[in-house]
Motif scaffolding. Structure first.
Motif, short mmCIF file in Angstrom:
data_model
loop_
_atom_site.label_atom_id
_atom_site.label_comp_id
_atom_site.label_asym_id
_atom_site.label_seq_id
_atom_site.Cartn_x
_atom_site.Cartn_y
_atom_site.Cartn_z
N ASN A 446 -103.44 -37.91 -56.13
CA ASN A 446 -103.65 -36.59 -55.44
C ASN A 446 -104.70 -36.74 -54.24
OD1 ASN A 446 -103.61 -33.98 -54.63
ND2 ASN A 446 -105.15 -33.30 -56.29
N GLN A 447 -103.84 -36.85 -52.92
CA GLN A 447 -104.42 -36.77 -51.76
C GLN A 447 -104.33 -35.45 -50.94
OE1 GLN A 447 -103.72 -40.68 -49.39
NE2 GLN A 447 -102.42 -41.23 -50.83
N GLY A 448 -103.60 -34.56 -51.53
CA GLY A 448 -103.57 -33.17 -51.04
C GLY A 448 -102.69 -33.23 -49.84
N ASN A 449 -101.65 -34.31 -49.49
CA ASN A 449 -100.81 -34.17 -48.67
C ASN A 449 -99.52 -34.86 -49.07
OD1 ASN A 449 -101.91 -36.75 -48.75
ND2 ASN A 449 -102.57 -36.89 -46.44
N PHE A 450 -99.10 -34.68 -49.99
CA PHE A 450 -97.88 -35.38 -50.73
C PHE A 450 -97.28 -34.36 -51.62
CE2 PHE A 450 -96.19 -38.34 -54.05
CZ PHE A 450 -95.18 -39.11 -53.26
N TYR A 451 -95.94 -33.85 -51.08
CA TYR A 451 -95.33 -32.62 -51.91
C TYR A 451 -93.74 -33.19 -52.06
CZ TYR A 451 -99.40 -29.85 -50.53
OH TYR A 451 -100.59 -29.25 -50.35
N PRO A 452 -93.47 -34.28 -52.78
CA PRO A 452 -92.18 -34.46 -52.93
C PRO A 452 -91.35 -33.69 -53.89
CG PRO A 452 -93.39 -36.30 -53.87
CD PRO A 452 -94.30 -35.42 -53.23
N PHE A 453 -92.21 -33.30 -54.80
CA PHE A 453 -91.67 -32.37 -56.28
C PHE A 453 -92.21 -30.87 -55.79
CE2 PHE A 453 -91.95 -36.67 -57.71
CZ PHE A 453 -90.59 -36.63 -58.27
N GLY A 454 -92.68 -30.62 -54.58
CA GLY A 454 -93.09 -29.15 -54.32
C GLY A 454 -94.42 -29.14 -55.27
N ALA A 455 -94.89 -27.88 -55.40
CA ALA A 455 -96.14 -27.71 -56.16
C ALA A 455 -96.02 -26.29 -56.52
CB ALA A 455 -97.31 -28.05 -55.28
N GLY A 456 -97.05 -25.74 -57.43
CA GLY A 456 -97.31 -24.47 -57.66
C GLY A 456 -96.27 -23.96 -58.94
N ARG A 457 -95.90 -22.66 -58.83
CA ARG A 457 -95.16 -22.02 -59.76
C ARG A 457 -93.79 -22.52 -59.76
NH1 ARG A 457 -97.32 -16.11 -61.33
NH2 ARG A 457 -99.65 -16.43 -60.86
N ARG A 458 -93.17 -22.94 -58.62
CA ARG A 458 -91.78 -23.63 -58.25
C ARG A 458 -91.87 -24.94 -58.31
NH1 ARG A 458 -88.52 -18.67 -58.47
NH2 ARG A 458 -87.00 -20.47 -58.51
N VAL A 459 -92.87 -25.83 -58.64
CA VAL A 459 -92.64 -27.02 -58.87
C VAL A 459 -91.61 -27.70 -59.56
CG1 VAL A 459 -94.39 -27.36 -61.06
CG2 VAL A 459 -94.05 -29.40 -59.06
N CYS A 460 -90.85 -28.75 -59.40
CA CYS A 460 -89.70 -29.28 -59.84
C CYS A 460 -90.03 -29.50 -61.22
CB CYS A 460 -89.37 -30.49 -59.01
SG CYS A 460 -88.11 -31.19 -60.09
N ALA A 461 -89.29 -28.60 -62.17
CA ALA A 461 -89.53 -28.79 -63.57
C ALA A 461 -89.04 -30.35 -64.15
CB ALA A 461 -88.76 -28.07 -64.27
N GLY A 462 -88.38 -31.21 -63.49
CA GLY A 462 -87.93 -32.55 -63.93
C GLY A 462 -88.66 -33.44 -63.48
N GLU A 463 -90.09 -33.20 -62.72
CA GLU A 463 -90.66 -34.29 -62.10
C GLU A 463 -91.28 -35.49 -63.04
OE1 GLU A 463 -95.06 -34.64 -59.80
OE2 GLU A 463 -94.34 -32.72 -60.45
N ALA A 464 -91.68 -35.29 -64.21
CA ALA A 464 -92.13 -35.90 -65.18
C ALA A 464 -90.84 -37.01 -65.63
CB ALA A 464 -92.60 -35.50 -66.29
N LEU A 465 -89.75 -36.35 -65.68
CA LEU A 465 -88.51 -37.31 -66.11
C LEU A 465 -88.02 -38.30 -65.07
CD1 LEU A 465 -86.46 -38.10 -68.04
CD2 LEU A 465 -84.95 -36.19 -67.28
N ALA A 466 -88.22 -37.62 -63.67
CA ALA A 466 -87.73 -38.29 -62.62
C ALA A 466 -88.73 -39.70 -62.50
CB ALA A 466 -87.82 -37.78 -61.43
N LYS A 467 -89.77 -39.33 -62.93
CA LYS A 467 -90.98 -40.53 -62.75
C LYS A 467 -90.77 -41.50 -63.83
CE LYS A 467 -94.65 -37.89 -60.45
NZ LYS A 467 -95.96 -37.47 -60.45
N VAL A 468 -90.32 -41.33 -64.81
CA VAL A 468 -90.01 -42.24 -65.95
C VAL A 468 -88.99 -43.08 -65.40
CG1 VAL A 468 -89.01 -42.38 -68.25
CG2 VAL A 468 -91.07 -40.85 -67.64
N GLU A 469 -87.93 -42.50 -65.08
CA GLU A 469 -86.67 -43.21 -64.66
C GLU A 469 -86.74 -44.13 -63.51
OE1 GLU A 469 -82.83 -40.97 -65.11
OE2 GLU A 469 -84.08 -39.11 -64.72
N LEU A 470 -87.63 -43.59 -62.46
CA LEU A 470 -87.71 -44.40 -61.32
C LEU A 470 -88.56 -45.73 -61.45
CD1 LEU A 470 -88.24 -41.68 -58.54
CD2 LEU A 470 -86.26 -43.16 -58.81
N PHE A 471 -89.63 -45.54 -62.52
CA PHE A 471 -90.36 -46.55 -62.91
C PHE A 471 -89.62 -47.66 -63.49
CE2 PHE A 471 -92.55 -48.89 -66.22
CZ PHE A 471 -93.60 -49.56 -65.71
N MET A 472 -88.78 -47.16 -64.52
CA MET A 472 -88.00 -48.06 -65.49
C MET A 472 -87.09 -49.01 -64.61
SD MET A 472 -88.98 -48.30 -68.63
CE MET A 472 -87.39 -48.54 -69.75
#
Length: 512
Positions: A446-472
């Protein structure tokens, strides 16, 4: 005899009087524009044309969505406002403005524009991504996150489904025998098969003709960047739908076909649904979450009803959003690592030290492979899949960095400008995963200047799944292969909404 009214009008319509009337109406128009935008962020007020607004202030030669507004940012600063057709429009391009909009005042900016194409393609705003904020949207998102969470908590299940496709991907690359190939199709199909398995169930992939058709329709939709760019501009003009243009038909038709395929599958699964059976896919998870909500007497959203359309569009959000952005990120990963081979070697060195050659990477290895995670983060930063985040709409009169922002204003967050700002990133156009690691080699999250998945109430709901796939996928590919450039380098950025690399070829050299 008194002159007739018609004669009086003819007498009035002299050249001088018409010119005077025109000047008076024009002055009235600009007084109204100045009043409408009082205390709002600066912008091109005196080039605001009736009906068109500030359309002519945009750069018509720009090839990407973010470049359309660069001249305005240069002239008016990182926060500016303008009139686009029927709507007031604000662009937020500074870190302070984006943080205030997405995080600090997230509730004020939680709406979505219900313009013609957005509203039509989501069957009346019935989706999570573009649906407007309200009771139905909150229940819909709650059901989706509950259904998706069941997968993410079941580590062996999600890992098995991703690993199966990762194994097929590396097998395909091995079969190329070091010859040049374009990795785009195999990456897209691998990610699509993961999404198919998660969404529709074990064994469901693009060998199913209907799911293969989904993949092709979505690929055609994203690749049609000229129509998407035009439709994006037309969206700001409420009367544009009545023009004799076929652009809306070309943009919307693939989505309607996707709806029909998903609806057919959903109806079959809903008919067979048994709430006593374990959840095996996202559809059964959605149906289970719906069943539990309807049978929970204390649930505050029990009386909020969701139609079949809500579930069809939710499944489409999962397939379209989860497939396109993840596969595009993987295309950027390979394109960038080929351009910066030193980082590719460093990642492989860490993989060798932690995993070795015999064992395949697993999700339990994530904390031990920070350089893989940092590479994914740096790809998201420099690739900027969504250079301008999806549009927000103010739900109330509010402010942004001291400026007035009225209710129903469309507000965009220019996240690319933050991701490439030299004030926050040293040499921002250089691909350097180490900028996301601290002095001890641990990931900085968390550097405060990184928003690839948005933030707040409209943050991407699939962020966690995307990170799992990308890592694998990244760890599996780099454990087995070294990628070398062949054709198409350096790559260029293309796309309207989603920025993707232009076509390129690489060679996958099997590691010894």
């Amino acid at each position: 005899m008194a002159p007739s009214p018609l004669t009086a009008i003819y007498d009035f319509l002299s050249l001088g009087n018409v010119f005077l009337l025109f000047i008076s109406l024009l002055m009235l128009h600009y007084f109204m524009v100045l009043f409408e935008f009082r205390n709002m962020p600066p912008g091109p007020r005196f080039t605001t044309i009736p009906v068109l607004g500030n359309l002519l202030s945009l750069d018509p030669s720009a090839e990407t969505l973010s470049n359309i507004f660069k001249s305005l940012t240069k002239n008016y600063g990182p926060i500016f406002s303008l009139k686009m057709g029927s709507y007031k429009f604000v662009m937020a391009s500074s870190r302070e403005a984006v943080h205030e909009m997405l995080v600090k005042k997230s509730a004020d900016y939680a709406g979505r524009p219900q313009t013609y194409a957005f509203y039509t393609q989501t069957l009346g705003g019935k989706d999570i991504v573009m649906g407007n904020y309200g009771p139905q949207w909150k229940k819909q998102r709650k059901l989706f996150t509950a259904a998706l969470r069941q997968y993410l908590l079941d580590i062996p299940l999600i890992e098995r489904r991703v690993a199966t496709q990762a194994e097929k991907l590396v097998q395909f690359m091995e079969e190329q025998n070091g010859k040049p190939f374009n990795p785009s199709d195999c990456l897209m199909r691998s990610v699509a098969n993961v999404i198919c398995g998660i969404t529709f169930g074990e064994g469901e992939d693009t060998t199913n003709p209907e799911l293969d058709r989904l993949l092709k329709l979505n690929a055609d939709f994203i690749a049609n960047d000229e129509d998407l760019r035009l439709a994006t501009i037309l969206e700001f003009f409420s009367w544009a739908r009545y023009l004799p243009l076929k652009v809306y038909d070309r943009v919307l038709q693939p989505l309607f076909e996707i709806h029909d395929i998903i609806r057919k599958i959903f109806r079959l699964r809903a008919k067979e649904f048994d709430p006593t059976e374990p959840v095996e896919n996202l559809i059964s998870g959605l149906l289970r979450a719906k069943y539990e909500t309807e049978n929970e007497p204390d649930d505050e959203m029990r009386d909020v009803q969701l139609s079949e359309d809500h579930f069809v569009i939710t499944i489409e959000d999962m397939f379209v959003g989860g497939y396109e952005t993840t596969s595009t990120t993987l295309k950027w990963v390979i394109a960038l690592l080929v351009r910066y081979p030193e980082h590719q070697k460093d990642i492989q060195r860490q993989l060798d030290e932690v995993i070795g050659a015999e064992k395949s990477p697993s999700l339990h290895d994530r904390s031990s492979l920070p350089l893989v995670l940092a590479t994914v983060m740096e790809t998201l930063r420099i690739g900027n899949l969504l250079p301008i985040a999806l549009p927000h709409v103010t739900l109330t009169d509010t402010t942004l960095c001291g400026y007035r922002v009225p209710k129903d204003t469309i507000v965009f967050a220019n996240t690319e400008s933050i991701h490439l700002d030299p004030k926050f990133w040293e040499d921002p156009t250089v691909f350097n995963p180490y900028r996301h690691l601290d002095k001890d080699g641990k990931l900085i999250t968390n550097q405060g200047n990184f928003y690839p998945f948005g933030a707040g109430r409209r943050v991407c709901a699939g962020e966690a799944l995307a990170k799992v796939e990308l890592f694998m996928f990244v760890s599996w590919m780099l454990q087995k292969f070294t990628f070398i450039a062949d054709e198409g380098h350096p790559v260029n950025t293309k796309g309207a909404f989603v920025q993707f690399p232009s076509a390129y070829k690489i060679r996958a050299i099997k590691r010894q």
